[in-house]
Design a protein around this motif. Structure first.
Motif, PDB file in Angstrom:
ATOM      1  N   GLU A 186      87.627  -4.160  14.494  1.00  0.00           N
ATOM      2  CA  GLU A 186      86.968  -3.559  15.658  1.00  0.00           C
ATOM      3  C   GLU A 186      86.840  -4.580  16.792  1.00  0.00           C
ATOM      4  OE1 GLU A 186      83.217  -1.559  15.037  1.00  0.00           O
ATOM      5  OE2 GLU A 186      83.319  -0.679  17.044  1.00  0.00           O
ATOM      6  N   ARG A 187      86.541  -5.842  16.421  1.00  0.00           N
ATOM      7  CA  ARG A 187      86.459  -6.902  17.448  1.00  0.00           C
ATOM      8  C   ARG A 187      87.777  -6.993  18.196  1.00  0.00           C
ATOM      9  NH1 ARG A 187      83.576 -10.245  14.088  1.00  0.00           N
ATOM     10  NH2 ARG A 187      85.362 -11.482  13.475  1.00  0.00           N
ATOM     11  N   HIS A 188      88.866  -6.964  17.430  1.00  0.00           N
ATOM     12  CA  HIS A 188      90.191  -7.067  18.068  1.00  0.00           C
ATOM     13  C   HIS A 188      90.441  -5.891  19.018  1.00  0.00           C
ATOM     14  CE1 HIS A 188      94.432  -7.590  18.758  1.00  0.00           C
ATOM     15  NE2 HIS A 188      94.593  -6.321  18.415  1.00  0.00           N
ATOM     16  N   ILE A 189      90.082  -4.697  18.578  1.00  0.00           N
ATOM     17  CA  ILE A 189      90.326  -3.508  19.414  1.00  0.00           C
ATOM     18  C   ILE A 189      89.533  -3.615  20.714  1.00  0.00           C
ATOM     19  CG2 ILE A 189      89.964  -1.002  19.570  1.00  0.00           C
ATOM     20  CD1 ILE A 189      90.632  -0.786  16.693  1.00  0.00           C
ATOM     21  N   ARG A 190      88.298  -4.080  20.628  1.00  0.00           N
ATOM     22  CA  ARG A 190      87.455  -4.147  21.824  1.00  0.00           C
ATOM     23  C   ARG A 190      87.910  -5.264  22.764  1.00  0.00           C
ATOM     24  NH1 ARG A 190      83.690  -0.551  21.740  1.00  0.00           N
ATOM     25  NH2 ARG A 190      82.943   0.297  19.766  1.00  0.00           N
ATOM     26  N   GLU A 191      88.452  -6.356  22.195  1.00  0.00           N
ATOM     27  CA  GLU A 191      88.843  -7.490  23.039  1.00  0.00           C
ATOM     28  C   GLU A 191      90.227  -7.296  23.663  1.00  0.00           C
ATOM     29  OE1 GLU A 191      88.445 -10.795  20.398  1.00  0.00           O
ATOM     30  OE2 GLU A 191      86.242 -10.699  20.453  1.00  0.00           O
ATOM     31  N   ASN A 192      91.045  -6.419  23.081  1.00  0.00           N
ATOM     32  CA  ASN A 192      92.410  -6.215  23.582  1.00  0.00           C
ATOM     33  C   ASN A 192      92.567  -4.776  24.021  1.00  0.00           C
ATOM     34  OD1 ASN A 192      93.998  -8.837  22.696  1.00  0.00           O
ATOM     35  ND2 ASN A 192      92.528  -8.285  21.108  1.00  0.00           N
ATOM     36  N   ARG A 193      92.773  -4.600  25.296  1.00  0.00           N
ATOM     37  CA  ARG A 193      92.708  -3.255  25.858  1.00  0.00           C
ATOM     38  C   ARG A 193      94.026  -2.486  25.784  1.00  0.00           C
ATOM     39  NH1 ARG A 193      87.886  -1.110  26.408  1.00  0.00           N
ATOM     40  NH2 ARG A 193      86.411  -2.798  26.531  1.00  0.00           N
ATOM     41  N   SER A 194      95.103  -3.116  25.243  1.00  0.00           N
ATOM     42  CA  SER A 194      96.405  -2.428  25.229  1.00  0.00           C
ATOM     43  C   SER A 194      96.322  -1.138  24.392  1.00  0.00           C
ATOM     44  CB  SER A 194      97.471  -3.342  24.633  1.00  0.00           C
ATOM     45  OG  SER A 194      97.081  -3.701  23.337  1.00  0.00           O
ATOM     46  N   ARG A 195      97.257  -0.208  24.638  1.00  0.00           N
ATOM     47  CA  ARG A 195      97.283   1.052  23.871  1.00  0.00           C
ATOM     48  C   ARG A 195      97.636   0.764  22.425  1.00  0.00           C
ATOM     49  NH1 ARG A 195     100.901   5.137  24.596  1.00  0.00           N
ATOM     50  NH2 ARG A 195     102.299   3.737  25.680  1.00  0.00           N
ATOM     51  N   LYS A 196      96.955   1.445  21.513  1.00  0.00           N
ATOM     52  CA  LYS A 196      97.158   1.143  20.092  1.00  0.00           C
ATOM     53  C   LYS A 196      97.115   2.404  19.251  1.00  0.00           C
ATOM     54  CE  LYS A 196      94.258  -2.955  20.473  1.00  0.00           C
ATOM     55  NZ  LYS A 196      93.978  -2.745  21.898  1.00  0.00           N
ATOM     56  N   THR A 197      97.742   2.331  18.083  1.00  0.00           N
ATOM     57  CA  THR A 197      97.492   3.332  17.035  1.00  0.00           C
ATOM     58  C   THR A 197      97.066   2.595  15.780  1.00  0.00           C
ATOM     59  OG1 THR A 197      99.062   4.956  17.884  1.00  0.00           O
ATOM     60  CG2 THR A 197      98.567   5.093  15.564  1.00  0.00           C
ATOM     61  N   LEU A 198      96.096   3.169  15.066  1.00  0.00           N
ATOM     62  CA  LEU A 198      95.614   2.572  13.809  1.00  0.00           C
ATOM     63  C   LEU A 198      96.242   3.281  12.616  1.00  0.00           C
ATOM     64  CD1 LEU A 198      91.740   2.521  14.438  1.00  0.00           C
ATOM     65  CD2 LEU A 198      93.296   0.590  14.437  1.00  0.00           C
ATOM     66  N   TYR A 199      96.577   2.513  11.592  1.00  0.00           N
ATOM     67  CA  TYR A 199      97.098   3.056  10.336  1.00  0.00           C
ATOM     68  C   TYR A 199      96.287   2.412   9.215  1.00  0.00           C
ATOM     69  CZ  TYR A 199     101.242   4.163  13.156  1.00  0.00           C
ATOM     70  OH  TYR A 199     102.096   4.637  14.105  1.00  0.00           O
ATOM     71  N   ALA A 200      95.651   3.228   8.365  1.00  0.00           N
ATOM     72  CA  ALA A 200      94.751   2.636   7.363  1.00  0.00           C
ATOM     73  C   ALA A 200      94.970   3.208   5.971  1.00  0.00           C
ATOM     74  CB  ALA A 200      93.300   2.874   7.786  1.00  0.00           C
TER      75      ALA A 200
END
Ligand SMILES: Cc1cc2nc3c(=O)[nH]c(=O)nc-3n(C[C@H](O)[C@H](O)[C@H](O)COP(=O)(O)OP(=O)(O)OC[C@H]3O[C@@H](n4cnc5c(N)ncnc54)[C@H](O)[C@@H]3O)c2cc1C
Ligand code: FES
Length: 271
Positions: A186-200
């Motif tokens: 979550e820290r990474h997602i908040r610090e990096n604003r680029s578009r992303k998709t999560l796979y878990a």
């Protein structure tokens, strides 16, 4: 497709975790990341039911068996938890296993321009290696890998060799950051604003935490679920989970084996 496979190797990669490589028919090289296999663990009545496992890797390589040339291989990564996996851990080079594969719906590979964030907990990394191997061909891939202790952290080097940036955390701090893998992610997602998709993929509490983060940060997310399976093909309804529209008045059930095991997180009911 049902086939008899020959075991190439079956190595204990960490205490209680095994990686089995076996032969496979050429059609299997076209499997989608996230699809799974059903394995008959013994040629006997007990255990009767096949056991489901993710596809850890599949591809074509020079055969380990003399004179065969290039051949298709299939790999699974598994944890010994009971009778079936115990039986599998006793297989050796040259033994035969009966397999049905590929089954289910795999991951949607999405837009190659966006960053891909993979999150795996313990043995939940099993279907993520083949996914990472496919995604790195077009996208930047980061992998957040968590476990209780260092023995639960598997195959980091294999992911790094693909060119994946890998972040490790353990509950007891014996490897990587101390704490939950979802917090680091979550820290990474908040610090990096680029578009992303999560796979878990991982234990249910981890998947719930990932789904909440996806909701909070408005990030598209796909999860791979595990459930008890009997048929693996949508016939017995033994593997159903609640879909997003489910209520006592309007039941909405999804088969993990046929509609999944991969679902968009917002297609499921999480409470
Ligand atoms: C689609 C899918 C993919 C999977 N991929 C993998 C994988 O790649 N690697 C891997 O190690 N495991 C994977 N699993 C889980 C694996 O199928 C079970 O661990 C296995 O069937 C256990 O068989 P057993 O006879 O050794 O254990 P059993 O004697 O049947 O059970 C032992 C313990 O494991 C638990 N268990 C058994 N089956 C499941 C299940 N399906 N889900 C959750 N808990 C279970 C039981 O509650 C019990 O506590 C996957 C499951 C599914 C549904
Ligand atoms: S395992 Fe039979 S319907 Fe899914």
């Amino acid at each position: 497709m049902q086939f008899k496979s020959t075991v190439i190797s079956n190595q204990e990669v960490s205490p209680g975790y095994f990686r089995m490589r076996m032969t496979a028919p050429p059609e299997l090289a076209g499997s989608q990341p996230g699809q799974f296999i059903m394995v008959r663990v013994r040629d006997a009545i007990d255990p009767l039911l096949r056991r489901p496992f993710g596809i850890f890797d599949v591809g074509v390589a020079e055969s380990e068996f003399p004179g065969l040339g290039a051949a298709t291989y299939l790999e699974m990564l598994y944890k010994v938890v009971g009778k079936g996996t115990e039986a599998l851990s006793g297989y050796h080079h040259g033994d035969h296993v009966d397999v049905i594969a590929p089954l289910g719906a795999g991951f949607d590979l999405g837009d190659p321009e966006e960053e891909k964030i993979l999150v795996g907990g313990g043995i939940g990394i099993a279907p993520l290696y083949y996914l990472a191997k496919t995604l790195v061909q077009h996208s930047r891939v980061r992998f957040f890998l968590g476990g209780r202790t260092r023995d639960d952290i598997l195959c980091v080097t294999e992911f790094e060799r693909l060119g994946v940036e890998t972040y490790v955390s353990t509950d007891d701090g014996t490897l990587g950051d101390r704490g939950l893998v979802t917090e680091v992610m979550e820290r990474h997602i908040r610090e990096n604003r680029s578009r992303k998709t999560l796979y878990a993929c991982g234990p249910m509490p981890m998947l719930k935490a990932v789904a909440e983060i996806a909701q909070r940060t408005a990030t598209p997310c796909q999860v791979s679920l595990e459930a008890y399976m009997a048929c693996g093909m949508g016939a017995c309804l033994g593997c159903v989970v609640k879909g997003k529209e489910h209520s006592d008045e309007t039941p909405d059930y999804r088969c993990v084996c046929k509609d999944g095991p991969v679902f968009a997180f917002d297609q499921l009911k999480w409470v």
